[in-house]
Design a protein around this motif. Structure first.
Motif, PDB file in Angstrom:
ATOM      1  N   LEU A   4       0.826  -1.204   0.000  1.00 30.57           N
ATOM      2  CA  LEU A   4       0.000   0.000   0.000  1.00 30.57           C
ATOM      3  C   LEU A   4       0.859   1.251   0.000  1.00 30.57           C
ATOM      4  CD1 LEU A   4      -2.704  -1.097   2.594  1.00 30.57           C
ATOM      5  CD2 LEU A   4      -3.066  -0.737   0.140  1.00 30.57           C
ATOM      6  N   THR A   5       2.064   1.149   0.554  1.00 27.72           N
ATOM      7  CA  THR A   5       3.057   2.219   0.543  1.00 27.72           C
ATOM      8  C   THR A   5       4.354   1.631  -0.005  1.00 27.72           C
ATOM      9  OG1 THR A   5       3.898   1.697   2.752  1.00 27.72           O
ATOM     10  CG2 THR A   5       2.037   3.237   2.625  1.00 27.72           C
ATOM     11  N   ASP A   6       5.387   2.436  -0.126  1.00 30.01           N
ATOM     12  CA  ASP A   6       6.703   1.865  -0.398  1.00 30.01           C
ATOM     13  C   ASP A   6       6.977   0.818   0.679  1.00 30.01           C
ATOM     14  OD1 ASP A   6       7.080   3.510  -2.580  1.00 30.01           O
ATOM     15  OD2 ASP A   6       8.170   5.033  -1.446  1.00 30.01           O
ATOM     16  N   PHE A   7       7.435  -0.342   0.259  1.00 28.01           N
ATOM     17  CA  PHE A   7       7.582  -1.467   1.181  1.00 28.01           C
ATOM     18  C   PHE A   7       8.929  -2.128   0.937  1.00 28.01           C
ATOM     19  CE2 PHE A   7       6.808  -5.371   3.385  1.00 28.01           C
ATOM     20  CZ  PHE A   7       5.801  -5.102   4.309  1.00 28.01           C
ATOM     21  N   VAL A   8       9.640  -2.433   2.024  1.00 27.13           N
ATOM     22  CA  VAL A   8      10.974  -3.031   1.920  1.00 27.13           C
ATOM     23  C   VAL A   8      10.944  -4.400   2.591  1.00 27.13           C
ATOM     24  CG1 VAL A   8      13.442  -2.721   2.350  1.00 27.13           C
ATOM     25  CG2 VAL A   8      11.971  -0.712   2.033  1.00 27.13           C
ATOM     26  N   ALA A   9      11.510  -5.387   1.888  1.00 29.43           N
ATOM     27  CA  ALA A   9      11.497  -6.749   2.411  1.00 29.43           C
ATOM     28  C   ALA A   9      12.776  -7.475   2.014  1.00 29.43           C
ATOM     29  CB  ALA A   9      10.286  -7.512   1.875  1.00 29.43           C
ATOM     30  N   LEU A  10      13.066  -8.538   2.736  1.00 27.82           N
ATOM     31  CA  LEU A  10      14.102  -9.499   2.371  1.00 27.82           C
ATOM     32  C   LEU A  10      13.393 -10.788   1.996  1.00 27.82           C
ATOM     33  CD1 LEU A  10      16.378  -8.862   5.474  1.00 27.82           C
ATOM     34  CD2 LEU A  10      16.976  -8.211   3.118  1.00 27.82           C
ATOM     35  N   SER A  11      13.837 -11.427   0.913  1.00 30.05           N
ATOM     36  CA  SER A  11      13.170 -12.673   0.527  1.00 30.05           C
ATOM     37  C   SER A  11      14.055 -13.498  -0.393  1.00 30.05           C
ATOM     38  CB  SER A  11      11.846 -12.378  -0.186  1.00 30.05           C
ATOM     39  OG  SER A  11      11.252 -13.579  -0.625  1.00 30.05           O
ATOM     40  N   GLY A  12      14.311 -14.737  -0.008  1.00 29.65           N
ATOM     41  CA  GLY A  12      15.023 -15.678  -0.859  1.00 29.65           C
ATOM     42  C   GLY A  12      16.519 -15.426  -0.889  1.00 29.65           C
ATOM     43  N   PHE A  13      17.295 -16.492  -1.044  1.00 30.59           N
ATOM     44  CA  PHE A  13      18.752 -16.370  -1.048  1.00 30.59           C
ATOM     45  C   PHE A  13      19.268 -15.789  -2.362  1.00 30.59           C
ATOM     46  CE2 PHE A  13      18.261 -19.724   2.204  1.00 30.59           C
ATOM     47  CZ  PHE A  13      19.045 -19.182   3.203  1.00 30.59           C
ATOM     48  N   ARG A  14      20.303 -14.979  -2.240  1.00 25.37           N
ATOM     49  CA  ARG A  14      21.022 -14.461  -3.405  1.00 25.37           C
ATOM     50  C   ARG A  14      21.958 -15.544  -3.957  1.00 25.37           C
ATOM     51  NH1 ARG A  14      24.280  -9.707  -1.120  1.00 25.37           N
ATOM     52  NH2 ARG A  14      24.411  -8.967  -3.277  1.00 25.37           N
ATOM     53  N   GLN A  15      22.510 -15.271  -5.112  1.00 18.55           N
ATOM     54  CA  GLN A  15      23.525 -16.158  -5.675  1.00 18.55           C
ATOM     55  C   GLN A  15      24.779 -16.112  -4.796  1.00 18.55           C
ATOM     56  OE1 GLN A  15      23.376 -18.268  -8.159  1.00 18.55           O
ATOM     57  NE2 GLN A  15      21.365 -17.691  -8.992  1.00 18.55           N
ATOM     58  N   PRO A  16      25.409 -17.255  -4.516  1.00 21.03           N
ATOM     59  CA  PRO A  16      26.622 -17.248  -3.684  1.00 21.03           C
ATOM     60  C   PRO A  16      27.700 -16.296  -4.185  1.00 21.03           C
ATOM     61  CG  PRO A  16      25.818 -19.485  -3.935  1.00 21.03           C
ATOM     62  CD  PRO A  16      24.970 -18.631  -4.829  1.00 21.03           C
ATOM     63  N   ALA A  17      27.876 -16.198  -5.486  1.00 19.16           N
ATOM     64  CA  ALA A  17      28.921 -15.317  -6.034  1.00 19.16           C
ATOM     65  C   ALA A  17      28.645 -13.855  -5.695  1.00 19.16           C
ATOM     66  CB  ALA A  17      29.021 -15.499  -7.546  1.00 19.16           C
TER      67      ALA A  17
END
Length: 402
Positions: free
Chosen positions: A135-148
């Motif tokens: 509904l507003t600007d929203f910040v989240a963490l989700s899922g693993f990044r590439q190891p490199a």
């Protein structure tokens, strides 16, 4: 149709009044973290006319109220609808599969562990896939990044860290370059204790002291999180995950085993009807690292953006890969604009702006900003039409099966 009364949960990470401001309601609860709309026994909505809990109302005639397909498949309202408001990070967490939830809920019951025990992992027998609409600007963490990618960031940070931090960073890089890298580094970060806590503080101090490092938005986010949870391993877990910035109207979808955390923002969240959460940091609540690691899918994954199906210029439908729920969003700007509600079985409706006339084959009901309705399957089909000159916004949640 039944108007609902819904409780606001006062978790510490919530805002002062964002939910009541959105819905034009009295700010009777603070902080305001989540408003629950649904039939979860832990905090059910209640019918406005007589105060009956929604789960008890559904139990009176599940087939008529839920619809025969939903009642046969799930035996309950299969989703939970929330308004979520975060000004501080929620915990690093993941959720089990349906099979894991069923088996392990039964195991904890057999052990005699009370449902409200602080060290209980499974509070019901259901999985908890979810989606969030910003509904507003929203910040989240989700899922693993590439190891490199993580290795590259660690090497950038290492150049700004003291000598005492070089060996711990080298160990992290080594894990990321070995076998099953994400599982290995995730386990190490969560179990290495004081060594990781010290490294978190050193990284946070280095980024805070360097304008160059602060230009990296991921690094800058670590400092923000560390101010609230200094030395917490979850700060370093954040570096392992995708950092996602949602604009209003964008959505993400999160399945079982996805490690994630909401950091800040206001949104609509819909999930399977469960409260099973396995935490791994940024929390004072119970953490069971072996259980968390067991249900985690430690593979790289992209940001899980969920694109809608456009039904009209003012009408779109979000259908994640979970049969328990979908979310229809109406945002008409012209009076008289109408939409067929794409409802499968019993539905929960919430109006966040304007006024709508909701019509079913059994009658009509006006719903305005801050009001919510429960529509039984026996009343379908349903339509919603914008009333007056104020632009409207209406959310409608239901299952995906007929």
């Amino acid at each position: 149709m039944f108007e609902l009364k819904n409780a606001i949960r006062d978790y510490h990470w919530g805002s002062a009044s964002q939910i009541s401001d959105l819905l034009d309601l009295p700010a009777e609860t603070t902080p305001q973290a989540e408003m629950w709309l649904g039939a979860h026994p832990g905090c059910p909505s209640r019918l406005s006319d007589d105060g009956t809990a929604l789960n008890d109302f559904i139990a009176q005639d599940p087939e008529r109220i839920l619809g025969s397909a939903v009642a046969e498949r799930f035996g309950r309202l299969p989703y939970l609808f929330k308004v979520l408001s975060a000004t501080q990070p929620l915990s690093i967490q993941t959720h089990p599969t349906l099979q894991q939830a069923q088996e392990r809920f039964a195991q904890e019951n057999a052990q005699g562990k009370p449902l409200d025990a602080a060290d209980r992992n499974y509070r019901d027998d259901n999985h908890k896939p979810e989606m969030l609409f910003a509904l507003t600007d929203f910040v989240a963490l989700s899922g693993f990044r590439q190891p490199a990618q993580i290795v590259e960031d660690l090497q950038l940070l290492a150049a700004h860290l003291p000598d005492s931090a070089q060996a711990p960073v080298s160990q992290l890089v080594g894990l990321l370059q070995g076998s099953d890298p994400l599982a290995a580094i995730f386990k190490h970060v969560l179990t290495a204790g004081d060594e990781i806590s010290q490294l978190v503080r050193q990284i946070s101090d280095a980024v805070a002291a360097s304008g160059e490092l602060q230009r990296n938005v991921h690094f800058a986010e670590l400092v923000s999180i560390s101010k609230i949870y200094p030395g917490d391993p979850g700060v370093l877990v954040a570096l392992l995950l995708n950092l996602i910035f949602l604009e209003p109207g964008q959505a993400i979808s999160l399945g079982a085993g996805n490690v994630h955390a909401y950091l800040r923002g206001l949104g609509i969240e819909v999930m399977a009807n469960s409260d099973n959460v396995l935490r791994g940091g940024l929390t004072s609540k119970h953490i069971d690292v072996p259980e968390l690691l067991d249900v985690t899918i430690a593979q790289p994954s992209p940001a899980p953006l969920l694109e809608p199906v456009a039904l009209d210029t003012h009408d779109r439908l979000y259908k994640p890969d979970f049969e328990e729920f979908q979310l229809q969003v109406l945002d008409p700007t012209e009076p008289g604009l109408a939409a067929d509600l794409q409802l499968h079985g019993a539905a929960v409706l919430l109006c966040t702006a304007g006024e709508f006339l909701v019509a079913t084959r059994e009658g009509e009901h006006h719903i305005s900003r801050g009001q919510s309705l429960f529509v039984t399957a026996a009343e379908l089909p349903a339509t919603a039409t914008l009333q007056g000159i104020v632009p409207g916004q209406l959310f409608a949640a239901s299952a995906q099966i007929d």
